[in-house]
Design a protein around this motif. Structure first.
Motif, PDB file in Angstrom:
ATOM      1  N   GLN A   1       4.269  -9.790  -2.184  1.00 50.42           N
ATOM      2  CA  GLN A   1       4.313  -8.471  -2.999  1.00 50.42           C
ATOM      3  C   GLN A   1       2.980  -7.614  -2.716  1.00 50.42           C
ATOM      4  OE1 GLN A   1       4.089  -9.037  -7.294  1.00 50.42           O
ATOM      5  NE2 GLN A   1       4.158  -6.752  -7.507  1.00 50.42           N
ATOM      6  N   LEU A   2       2.024  -8.248  -2.782  1.00 52.23           N
ATOM      7  CA  LEU A   2       0.640  -7.511  -2.298  1.00 52.23           C
ATOM      8  C   LEU A   2       0.772  -6.857  -1.141  1.00 52.23           C
ATOM      9  CD1 LEU A   2      -2.406  -9.325  -3.896  1.00 52.23           C
ATOM     10  CD2 LEU A   2      -1.354  -7.310  -4.432  1.00 52.23           C
ATOM     11  N   ALA A   3       1.182  -7.751  -0.084  1.00 51.64           N
ATOM     12  CA  ALA A   3       1.303  -7.190   1.322  1.00 51.64           C
ATOM     13  C   ALA A   3       2.195  -5.956   1.453  1.00 51.64           C
ATOM     14  CB  ALA A   3       1.725  -8.563   2.371  1.00 51.64           C
ATOM     15  N   THR A   4       3.309  -6.191   0.724  1.00 51.92           N
ATOM     16  CA  THR A   4       4.335  -5.034   0.900  1.00 51.92           C
ATOM     17  C   THR A   4       3.865  -3.790   0.245  1.00 51.92           C
ATOM     18  OG1 THR A   4       6.061  -6.792   0.411  1.00 51.92           O
ATOM     19  CG2 THR A   4       6.643  -4.390   0.140  1.00 51.92           C
ATOM     20  N   ALA A   5       3.190  -3.927  -0.785  1.00 50.62           N
ATOM     21  CA  ALA A   5       2.546  -2.975  -1.532  1.00 50.62           C
ATOM     22  C   ALA A   5       1.144  -2.014  -0.626  1.00 50.62           C
ATOM     23  CB  ALA A   5       2.014  -3.167  -3.036  1.00 50.62           C
ATOM     24  N   ILE A   6       0.487  -2.864  -0.088  1.00 47.18           N
ATOM     25  CA  ILE A   6      -0.614  -2.489   0.716  1.00 47.18           C
ATOM     26  C   ILE A   6      -0.040  -1.744   1.917  1.00 47.18           C
ATOM     27  CG2 ILE A   6      -2.501  -2.991   2.252  1.00 47.18           C
ATOM     28  CD1 ILE A   6      -2.827  -5.640   0.201  1.00 47.18           C
ATOM     29  N   ASN A   7       0.899  -2.327   2.500  1.00 49.09           N
ATOM     30  CA  ASN A   7       1.701  -1.666   3.676  1.00 49.09           C
ATOM     31  C   ASN A   7       2.356  -0.472   3.470  1.00 49.09           C
ATOM     32  OD1 ASN A   7       2.718  -1.363   6.359  1.00 49.09           O
ATOM     33  ND2 ASN A   7       4.544  -2.644   5.852  1.00 49.09           N
ATOM     34  N   GLY A   8       2.851  -0.358   2.151  1.00 49.15           N
ATOM     35  CA  GLY A   8       3.506   0.925   1.475  1.00 49.15           C
ATOM     36  C   GLY A   8       2.526   2.133   1.525  1.00 49.15           C
ATOM     37  N   TYR A   9       1.259   1.793   1.226  1.00 43.06           N
ATOM     38  CA  TYR A   9       0.353   2.825   0.853  1.00 43.06           C
ATOM     39  C   TYR A   9      -0.022   3.851   1.995  1.00 43.06           C
ATOM     40  CZ  TYR A   9      -0.520   0.499  -3.615  1.00 43.06           C
ATOM     41  OH  TYR A   9      -0.201   0.088  -4.789  1.00 43.06           O
ATOM     42  N   ASP A  10       0.197   5.056   1.789  1.00 41.78           N
ATOM     43  CA  ASP A  10      -0.435   6.263   2.694  1.00 41.78           C
ATOM     44  C   ASP A  10      -1.908   6.323   2.479  1.00 41.78           C
ATOM     45  OD1 ASP A  10      -0.679   8.021   4.573  1.00 41.78           O
ATOM     46  OD2 ASP A  10       0.593   9.469   3.481  1.00 41.78           O
ATOM     47  N   LEU A  11      -2.626   5.608   3.124  1.00 35.13           N
ATOM     48  CA  LEU A  11      -4.235   5.992   3.018  1.00 35.13           C
ATOM     49  C   LEU A  11      -4.715   6.871   4.021  1.00 35.13           C
ATOM     50  CD1 LEU A  11      -4.788   2.162   2.101  1.00 35.13           C
ATOM     51  CD2 LEU A  11      -4.432   4.055   0.703  1.00 35.13           C
ATOM     52  N   SER A  12      -3.957   7.571   4.867  1.00 35.22           N
ATOM     53  CA  SER A  12      -4.502   8.516   5.990  1.00 35.22           C
ATOM     54  C   SER A  12      -5.510   9.464   5.374  1.00 35.22           C
ATOM     55  CB  SER A  12      -3.452   8.953   6.625  1.00 35.22           C
ATOM     56  OG  SER A  12      -2.350   9.510   5.922  1.00 35.22           O
ATOM     57  N   GLN A  13      -5.263  10.048   4.237  1.00 29.63           N
ATOM     58  CA  GLN A  13      -6.019  10.819   3.574  1.00 29.63           C
ATOM     59  C   GLN A  13      -7.378  11.055   3.259  1.00 29.63           C
ATOM     60  OE1 GLN A  13      -4.117   9.374   1.842  1.00 29.63           O
ATOM     61  NE2 GLN A  13      -3.518  10.297  -0.239  1.00 29.63           N
TER      62      GLN A  13
END
Lengths: 337, 338
Positions: A325-337
């Motif tokens: 669950q954590l991995a999916t969530a982390i992967n889903g975050y757009d942290l580019s900004q």
């Protein structure tokens, strides 16, 4: 969410696993958390203290060998509900010594050492062993951990996932279901590898997090995951830094320190326990969004808050679901900004 | 008149300096200039552009903490003065009346037995427990009491405290997991971490009200120093004053305990320190004790947050750890001055 994937893995791996494992040769001696246990045959009657051990036995297909359960933190996993409904629940929390021995168990499987440790909440291991009832402690709670120091014990070294595999293998050996144990461990390892691969897709490197379990009062310093426990293992395995540096299992850290550390995302525990208001994850969310300081944290502003089952934060099979669950969530975050 | 004005200004100045100190120092480091800018923004709308997290920490966390610490310190020290004077016992402190023991039991019942099923907070439980214990103690004192009854109140308080402490211990051994027990113990030893503006609006008026009521009766308190009989011979309505002031002390203490847990030492020692330095006249003793308690607790709270980095020590531990040696110095200093 992980179960369908596990099921496919299970079918693909079962054949080769069955071929590898040899049957248990009795009498079997197992070294377990400072005690030496000898089994003349596979136990036919088991009492469990702690949900992690209970669900581990169910996963090994040993539900019909369990005659009593206790110390529940959340509802049983959906897959095992029918199985679990047939078994007597001795207590929601710790059972009494006599309730356990009244079941005439041939094995007591224990998740947390303080239940049967030197100051055992249920009884000491010696008391059980005098009655010729062996107690098996999950290695995840005794290996490299001193349960006589600190409120929830103190880890001498960071938690290692191998201790879960070891618990599965040893229980499988005791019950002579080694093939099933081998197979379960293969599934768990595959699931872990999958989670790590998923989290690797996140491009940004300096990702940090805080794991909030509960708080004694809503606004007070919260109990958060320390530096060596299971949640920290989950974060570091996925390449995430825990902003808490204390070695205690669940230290209290002030919101001022947390807000200034400004983690990339927050993990909050979901549990059925209702002893403190903050046990309710909805109340945790409401606090984070309304407190004049925490509502300005990046994780809250961008709604990067993961609600994780409290059982996943203890060494258990659910730890692997939590990792996914954590991995999916982390992967889903757009942290580019 | 002008000397009194100067004294009042001095008290205000000391308090302000202590509050600013409490706001400037915390778990993390925030530039003093930023702290002043936040205060300017909030008090006079100065409009500096600041990090909202810094602004929130200074205004909502640290300032509320310092204000509540001041109110609690002042409240507890005032209660200590009146109980020591009324009961003519130097060992009397605000917790003598079973209040902290009752508060513990109340808090433990909420947290461990699930009384109120999450709807009642630890604070509310503690307040209910404190008031219950106090009422029981006073009933016991009345039932067993002689005319003056000060000795009876102390003995009843001891009995009540023992009973409620035993109840707390029973509940904890019966049903607490280590994590919960720790959460409760941490809270009971005194904690200002959960303090926000609503606590300020409760603690400050209660402390001020308590102080005003006591100052109103300062002459009666002076008379009680020589015993209830001499107070009666001076025309003071002994029973009424006793009931009013003890009830007032109990209420102030119960409110403080329910906000921050039972912080020891302040109510016992600050009055003695003030008495050693300023004499026994209540017109000066009461404000001096209140100021001393306020400044002392603000300082203790700052220490509790900064002594170990990244971890908060219960403030009740600090008050005794720092307070005992300071008090010893005052004792010794007085002797050599004589």
């Amino acid at each position: 969410m992980l179960l369908p994937r596990l099921a496919t893995l299970l079918t693909s791996l079962s054949l080769c696993a069955l071929a590898q494992a040899a049957p248990t040769a009795y009498p079997l001696t197992v070294e377990n958390c400072g005690s030496s246990l000898t089994f003349q045959h596979a136990p036919a009657r088991t009492v469990t203290i702690g949900q992690a051990g209970t669900e581990m036995l169910y996963a090994l297909g040993l539900g019909d060998k369990v005659v009593g359960t206790s110390l529940w933190f959340n509802d049983v996993l959906g897959t095992y509900k029918a199985q679990n409904d047939r078994i007597e629940r001795l207590a929601d929390n710790e059972p009494s010594f006599e309730a356990v021995i009244g079941k005439r168990p041939e094995l007591v499987a224990v998740e947390l050492e303080w239940m049967v440790g030197p100051q055992g909440a249920v009884g000491t291991r010696e008391q059980f062993h005098e009655l010729k009832i062996p107690t098996y402690l999950l290695p995840s709670d005794c290996e490299a951990k001193d349960n006589l120091v600190g409120a929830d014990g103190t880890r001498l070294a960071p938690f290692r996932i191998d201790s879960i595999y070891k618990g599965v293998s040893q229980l499988a050996a005791i019950f002579d279901v080694q093939a099933r144990g081998e197979q379960l461990n293969q599934q768990l390892k595959a699931s872990l590898a999958q989670s790590i691969a998923t989290a690797k897709n996140q491009q940004r490197k300096d990702v940090s997090a805080l794991v909030w379990f509960s708080s004694a009062e809503m606004d007070i310093e919260p109990f958060v995951a320390g530096h060596k426990g299971v949640p920290d293992f989950m974060l570091s395995t996925l390449g995430v830094r825990n902003i808490v540096e204390s070695d205690e299992e669940w230290p209290t850290v002030g919101w001022e320190t947390i807000a200034k550390a400004n983690p990339t995302f927050l993990v909050i525990a979901r549990m059925d326990r209702r002893r403190f208001p903050a046990d309710d994850y909805q109340k945790k969310l409401a606090f984070l969004r309304s407190d004049p300081v925490t509502r300005n944290m990046d994780a809250v502003k961008h709604n990067r808050i993961i609600i994780l089952d409290a059982m996943a934060m203890q060494a258990s099979l659910r730890t692997f679901d939590g990792l996914a669950q954590l991995a999916t969530a982390i992967n889903g975050y757009d942290l580019s900004q | 008149m002008s000397r009194r004005l100067i004294r009042a200004l001095l008290v205000l100045l000391t308090l302000t300096v202590a509050l600013i100190g409490g706001v400037a120092i915390g778990e993390t480091s925030i530039e003093p200039s930023v702290v002043l800018q936040v205060l300017a923004n909030k008090l006079w709308g100065a409009g500096y552009v600041l990090d909202p997290i810094d602004e929130g920490i200074v205004w909502n966390y640290r300032l509320t903490r310092a204000l509540v610490a001041a109110a609690c310190g002042a409240g507890l020290a005032t209660c200590g003065v009146i109980l020591q004077s009324l009961l003519r016992n130097p060992l009397a402190d605000p917790y003598l009346l079973g209040i902290s023991a009752g508060a513990s039991t109340g808090a433990v019942m909420v947290a461990l037995l699930g009384v109120g099923a999450g709807a009642i907070s630890l604070s509310a439980g503690a307040f209910a427990g404190a008031v219950t214990a106090f009422v029981l103690v006073i009933l016991l004192a009345r039932v067993s009491g002689s005319a003056s009854g000060t000795g009876q109140i102390i003995l009843a308080g001891i009995a009540g405290s023992q009973l409620f402490n035993a109840l707390t211990a029973f509940l904890i051994t019966r049903s607490a997991s280590s994590e919960q027990a720790r959460g409760i113990m941490f809270w009971l030893l005194g904690n200002l971490g959960g303090v926000r503006w609503p606590s300020v609006w409760l603690a400050v008026p209660v402390a001020v009200l308590g102080l005003v009521v006591c100052l109103w009766h300062r002459r009666a308190l002076d008379a009680f120093t020589f015993g209830a009989d001499s107070a009666a011979s001076l025309g003071i309505p002994v029973r009424r004053v006793q009931i009013l002031l003890i009830g007032c002390a109990a209420l102030v203490t119960a409110v403080m305990v329910s906000i921050v847990g039972s912080i020891g030492f302040v109510g016992l020692v600050i009055p003695h320190a003030a008495r050693l330095l300023l004499g026994t006249g209540h017109a000066r003793l009461l404000p001096a004790s209140a100021l001393g308690g306020a400044v002392f607790l603000i300082a203790a709270d700052v220490l509790s947050r900064t002594l170990i980095k990244g971890q908060v020590i219960p403030v009740g531990v600090i008050t005794a750890l720092v307070g005992a040696p300071v008090f010893a110095l005052i004792l010794v200093g007085r002797r050599s001055a004589r």
